[in-house]
Enzyme design. Sequence first.
Site, short mmCIF file in Angstrom:
data_model
loop_
_atom_site.label_atom_id
_atom_site.label_comp_id
_atom_site.label_asym_id
_atom_site.label_seq_id
_atom_site.Cartn_x
_atom_site.Cartn_y
_atom_site.Cartn_z
N SER A 113 1.90 -2.12 2.46
CA SER A 113 0.74 -1.24 2.47
C SER A 113 0.95 0.07 3.20
CB SER A 113 -0.46 -1.97 3.07
OG SER A 113 -0.19 -2.35 4.41
N HIS B 104 -1.41 -4.57 -3.24
CA HIS B 104 -1.16 -3.20 -3.66
C HIS B 104 -0.29 -3.11 -4.92
CE1 HIS B 104 -2.94 -1.55 0.02
NE2 HIS B 104 -2.44 -2.62 0.60
N LYS C 275 -8.79 -3.03 -4.58
CA LYS C 275 -7.88 -1.88 -4.60
C LYS C 275 -7.80 -1.35 -6.04
CE LYS C 275 -5.74 -3.30 -0.33
NZ LYS C 275 -6.71 -4.39 -0.04
#
Length: 383
Positions: free
Chosen positions: A177, A205, A236
């Site tokens: 991240s 991610h 996300k």
Amino acid sequence: MGFDLKARLDERRARHRYRQPALMDAPSGRVAEVGGRVCLNFCSNDYLGLANDAQVVAAFRDAANQWGVGSGASHLVCGHQRPHQALEEALAEHTGRARALLFSTGYMANLGAITALVGKGDAVFQDRLNHASLLDAGLLSGARSRRFAHNDAAALAAQLARAEAPRKLVVSDGVFSMDGDQAPLAAYLDACEASDAWLMVDDAHGLGVLDHQGRGTAFAHQVNGRLPVYMGTLGKALGTAGAFVAGSEDLIETLIQFARTYIYTTAMPAAVAAASLVSLRKARAEHWRREHLSALIARFRRGAAELGYGLMDSDTPIQPLLIGDDAAALALSQSLAQQGILVTAIRPPTVPDGQARLRVTLSAAHEEADVDRLLGALEGAGR
């Protein structure tokens, strides 16, 4: 000695590491409104631009009208509603797994999965740059926690070969991240399979971004069939909230029985699940989002390198500019804010000492002109 809280706070201020939330006055998207000012937003994790997508918002609104705004109970009591079930089935299919299980947050998914899989007498092996939730979960599990050098499969293999624990769990981010680089999953799996260990990947991610359908790092690295435990988040690239763990029938049944963060918490609102189902479908089908995002990433990296900024080994939307000094990173962030560009300075303890940075994150909602404006501001700040 007592609880001298003020001294701790003063020490953090003195080291330029004091953090405060910025109050946003507009939805997540290409721009942010903060402090009465509209800024280009380059610090959101909304990688595909779905957090404020009209169809996703409509799905949330329609489901709230039908199902209300709260689930009313945990999944195992009476909070597991039809939209939850539909989303779990869709996530299982998307990730090529037998089943998936929803959690309220990514933090809770990691805590629940790791503490359900290992305990006292077992061993957990973690990449040194793993997310805090993974590290915390390892400690809370009671298993012996060991950390290996970042992305170093040989170091991992050596640790596994020496370990005599009955159960050995290796845990890694798929995309890290704060650095934006990817774990060498094939090499990790080679090491695990040689030592009768399992690999768990936190793909917060990577999901939605990597692979031509957004199926994440396991598909991008062509190892999905070998990976026992996959965790992904919805907040996300998919633009909503919550998380899930996907895997075999036995894995999911084990989590239902033993994952305390699943058993003892209220289920996410059904409206969030319904919105997530729409955003998942859009992430799979709308390939232009990933194509546009890739072009923006390349444009930014090319421009930042020409300006002399220190880039990291990342081809993902996470593009950190390594500054080093805490105060210098904070000053650069503030300079950009004065030019109407929002980029957060990331400082220890989130990153190691001496590695303060600006964590630039790109989104499919951005335009090429936005990236050029960011580069222009960085050039001015550098001068």
